[in-house]
Design a protein around this motif. Sequence first.
Motif, PDB file in Angstrom:
ATOM      1  N   GLY A 136       4.859   6.779   1.417  1.00 35.29           N
ATOM      2  CA  GLY A 136       6.074   6.378   2.127  1.00 35.29           C
ATOM      3  C   GLY A 136       7.007   7.557   2.299  1.00 35.29           C
ATOM      4  N   MET A 137       7.352   7.860   3.542  1.00 28.47           N
ATOM      5  CA  MET A 137       8.149   9.052   3.838  1.00 28.47           C
ATOM      6  C   MET A 137       9.325   8.736   4.752  1.00 28.47           C
ATOM      7  SD  MET A 137       7.480  11.957   2.442  1.00 28.47           S
ATOM      8  CE  MET A 137       8.321  13.039   3.611  1.00 28.47           C
ATOM      9  N   ASP A 138      10.231   9.688   4.825  1.00 31.36           N
ATOM     10  CA  ASP A 138      11.330   9.656   5.785  1.00 31.36           C
ATOM     11  C   ASP A 138      10.738   9.679   7.197  1.00 31.36           C
ATOM     12  OD1 ASP A 138      13.443  10.498   7.557  1.00 31.36           O
ATOM     13  OD2 ASP A 138      14.540  11.235   5.818  1.00 31.36           O
ATOM     14  N   LYS A 153       0.829  -1.207   0.000  1.00 31.13           N
ATOM     15  CA  LYS A 153       0.000   0.000   0.000  1.00 31.13           C
ATOM     16  C   LYS A 153       0.862   1.256   0.000  1.00 31.13           C
ATOM     17  CE  LYS A 153      -3.845  -2.061   2.608  1.00 31.13           C
ATOM     18  NZ  LYS A 153      -4.594  -2.001   3.889  1.00 31.13           N
ATOM     19  N   THR A 154       2.178   1.062  -0.025  1.00 31.68           N
ATOM     20  CA  THR A 154       3.104   2.183   0.107  1.00 31.68           C
ATOM     21  C   THR A 154       3.562   2.718  -1.240  1.00 31.68           C
ATOM     22  OG1 THR A 154       3.940   1.466   2.272  1.00 31.68           O
ATOM     23  CG2 THR A 154       5.368   2.887   0.969  1.00 31.68           C
ATOM     24  N   LEU A 155       3.267   3.984  -1.499  1.00 33.12           N
ATOM     25  CA  LEU A 155       3.849   4.696  -2.626  1.00 33.12           C
ATOM     26  C   LEU A 155       5.022   5.493  -2.053  1.00 33.12           C
ATOM     27  CD1 LEU A 155       3.887   5.832  -5.539  1.00 33.12           C
ATOM     28  CD2 LEU A 155       2.292   7.600  -4.760  1.00 33.12           C
ATOM     29  N   ASN A 156       6.222   5.007  -2.282  1.00 31.86           N
ATOM     30  CA  ASN A 156       7.392   5.587  -1.639  1.00 31.86           C
ATOM     31  C   ASN A 156       7.900   6.798  -2.409  1.00 31.86           C
ATOM     32  OD1 ASN A 156       9.532   5.936   0.103  1.00 31.86           O
ATOM     33  ND2 ASN A 156      10.829   4.431  -0.911  1.00 31.86           N
ATOM     34  N   VAL A 157       7.801   7.970  -1.799  1.00 33.71           N
ATOM     35  CA  VAL A 157       8.336   9.186  -2.415  1.00 33.71           C
ATOM     36  C   VAL A 157       9.695   9.565  -1.818  1.00 33.71           C
ATOM     37  CG1 VAL A 157       6.018  10.052  -2.903  1.00 33.71           C
ATOM     38  CG2 VAL A 157       7.159  10.737  -0.778  1.00 33.71           C
ATOM     39  N   ASP A 158      10.130   8.815  -0.824  1.00 33.46           N
ATOM     40  CA  ASP A 158      11.389   9.116  -0.136  1.00 33.46           C
ATOM     41  C   ASP A 158      12.548   8.459  -0.890  1.00 33.46           C
ATOM     42  OD1 ASP A 158      13.191  10.006   1.759  1.00 33.46           O
ATOM     43  OD2 ASP A 158      12.822   8.320   3.112  1.00 33.46           O
ATOM     44  N   ILE A 212       0.314   7.576   6.180  1.00 32.04           N
ATOM     45  CA  ILE A 212       1.768   7.722   6.097  1.00 32.04           C
ATOM     46  C   ILE A 212       2.411   6.412   6.546  1.00 32.04           C
ATOM     47  CG2 ILE A 212       3.809   8.918   6.994  1.00 32.04           C
ATOM     48  CD1 ILE A 212       2.183  10.711   5.228  1.00 32.04           C
ATOM     49  N   SER A 213       3.414   5.962   5.809  1.00 29.90           N
ATOM     50  CA  SER A 213       4.197   4.802   6.252  1.00 29.90           C
ATOM     51  C   SER A 213       5.674   5.161   6.147  1.00 29.90           C
ATOM     52  CB  SER A 213       3.881   3.571   5.396  1.00 29.90           C
ATOM     53  OG  SER A 213       4.276   3.768   4.048  1.00 29.90           O
ATOM     54  N   PHE A 214       6.504   4.364   6.819  1.00 30.06           N
ATOM     55  CA  PHE A 214       7.938   4.653   6.867  1.00 30.06           C
ATOM     56  C   PHE A 214       8.769   3.473   6.360  1.00 30.06           C
ATOM     57  CE2 PHE A 214       6.518   7.405  10.582  1.00 30.06           C
ATOM     58  CZ  PHE A 214       6.536   8.578   9.828  1.00 30.06           C
ATOM     59  N   PRO A 215       8.898   3.344   5.032  1.00 26.03           N
ATOM     60  CA  PRO A 215       9.816   2.326   4.492  1.00 26.03           C
ATOM     61  C   PRO A 215      11.254   2.858   4.548  1.00 26.03           C
ATOM     62  CG  PRO A 215       8.787   3.522   2.696  1.00 26.03           C
ATOM     63  CD  PRO A 215       8.219   4.098   3.961  1.00 26.03           C
ATOM     64  N   HIS A 216      11.675   3.161   5.753  1.00 30.40           N
ATOM     65  CA  HIS A 216      12.921   3.882   5.987  1.00 30.40           C
ATOM     66  C   HIS A 216      13.928   2.947   6.650  1.00 30.40           C
ATOM     67  CE1 HIS A 216      15.061   7.491   8.086  1.00 30.40           C
ATOM     68  NE2 HIS A 216      15.690   7.105   7.014  1.00 30.40           N
ATOM     69  N   GLY A 217      15.079   2.773   5.996  1.00 27.38           N
ATOM     70  CA  GLY A 217      16.042   1.771   6.436  1.00 27.38           C
ATOM     71  C   GLY A 217      16.586   1.955   7.831  1.00 27.38           C
ATOM     72  N   THR A 218      16.600   3.177   8.349  1.00 28.30           N
ATOM     73  CA  THR A 218      17.093   3.401   9.704  1.00 28.30           C
ATOM     74  C   THR A 218      16.067   3.000  10.747  1.00 28.30           C
ATOM     75  OG1 THR A 218      18.440   5.261   8.950  1.00 28.30           O
ATOM     76  CG2 THR A 218      18.033   5.122  11.304  1.00 28.30           C
ATOM     77  N   SER A 219      14.796   3.260  10.488  1.00 28.03           N
ATOM     78  CA  SER A 219      13.746   3.066  11.487  1.00 28.03           C
ATOM     79  C   SER A 219      13.041   1.724  11.412  1.00 28.03           C
ATOM     80  CB  SER A 219      12.696   4.175  11.353  1.00 28.03           C
ATOM     81  OG  SER A 219      13.290   5.439  11.444  1.00 28.03           O
TER      82      SER A 219
END
Length: 444
Positions: A293-295, A116-121, A176-183
């Motif tokens: 998908g955000m930071d 469901k994530t459209l990653n703009v980050d 909002i979702s966070f496909p962020h490698g750090t978190s």
Amino acid sequence: MLEIIQNIVNTGASVVLPVILFIIGLLLGAKPRRAFTGAITVGIGYIGLNLVLGMLGDVLAPATQAMVERFDLSLTTIDIGWPAASAISYGTILGTMAIPIGIIVNIALLIFGLTKTLNVDVWNLWHGAFVGSLVYAVTGNFTLGIFTIISYMVLIYFIGDLSQPYVEKELGLPNISFPHGTSAPGFLIALPLNWIFDRIPGFNKLEADSDAIQKKFGVFGETTVMGLIIGIVIGLLANYTIGDTLNVGMTTAAVMYLMPKMVSFLMEGLTPISEAANEFVKKRFPDRELNVGMDSALAVGNQAVLSSSLILVPITLILAFILPGNKTMPLGDIATIPYALALMVPVFRGNIIRSVVGGTIYMVSILYTTSWVAPLVTRAAASANFDLAGNTSITALIEGGLWPTLLYVLGAQYLPWVITSVLLLISLAGLYYINKVKVQKAEQ
């Protein structure tokens, strides 16, 4: 083509993100004016976040160094921080390919309804480049490095989708979702830890969210005052003068106050893009929902995340000094600790006690993993012609110490292709269950 992409990436996230957001906003049907102003506002918010975190890092890094000198401690591996790690990651042909790979993977998963994530980050696809570069440093196999990036991206999208309900409920960030490698990796660490915490008599009754602390301690429970106190303690440990100690305290208090303000800019700028994305999906896929998908910088402004992270700064430094076998001197990524906790705190429902205890356990594993992976980071840096500034061993505390890095690198060393393939299949199965099976059950 790769050179063009590299030149765009080199401008930094504050430029890349607004450009990508503006283009995506137009493609999704947003009015050009709203898409443009929204994209610029996101860029402003991102610059503001970096300024605030940079201010914190500028104060904490010297304090950390002063503590090392004061206690005559010697740690041989230097934490260069995520800015340098991202530069190393994007400094090779393999690393540059992470951006088109990440976009293609995201589009493919969206087409098949597996995310469901459209990653703009796009900027933070460097995490995949980092892991892929380490695998290449181990094996010398370019194809395996590419496959690792693909597997890693799918894993991060899986965690992004899995954690989204927590982001919405506990952080108040709908769609909002966070496909962020750090978190993202911290989320899967927090789930079992929270299960254990729920079953420890006495400990499971302890509550200390921001509101509870404020009610119990009055003015001392205010987040800005907590920041002041924590900063003063760090200054005292560094043996600073009274003036310098107070400066650390005031800077930390300012970060506690300013960070949520910067996040509000990001949220304001994302609104038109988020609305356009949902309208686009409703028209073409009436039964599907889309998250942007955000930071995870959006989560860092949360008071519980900030409070827990600031408490973890001195704890992390102490751990680095006392853990037997640790070689890493936390430095560059001290200000990045909030990102590592960003998706752990929602699992702990904003409970600062659980967040600090869980974060401490997590940091132990991060320090040991970072120390172990340091030779590979140093080798990858040399391959990217990165200036080591005379250091013989470097690492990136947060990214280099996360469990996906450990699994992929171990897999490359002992079971090439096997562990990477297993992680890919598990992630795909998880995405299928979340976005297909659960949806079908909910409809029935």
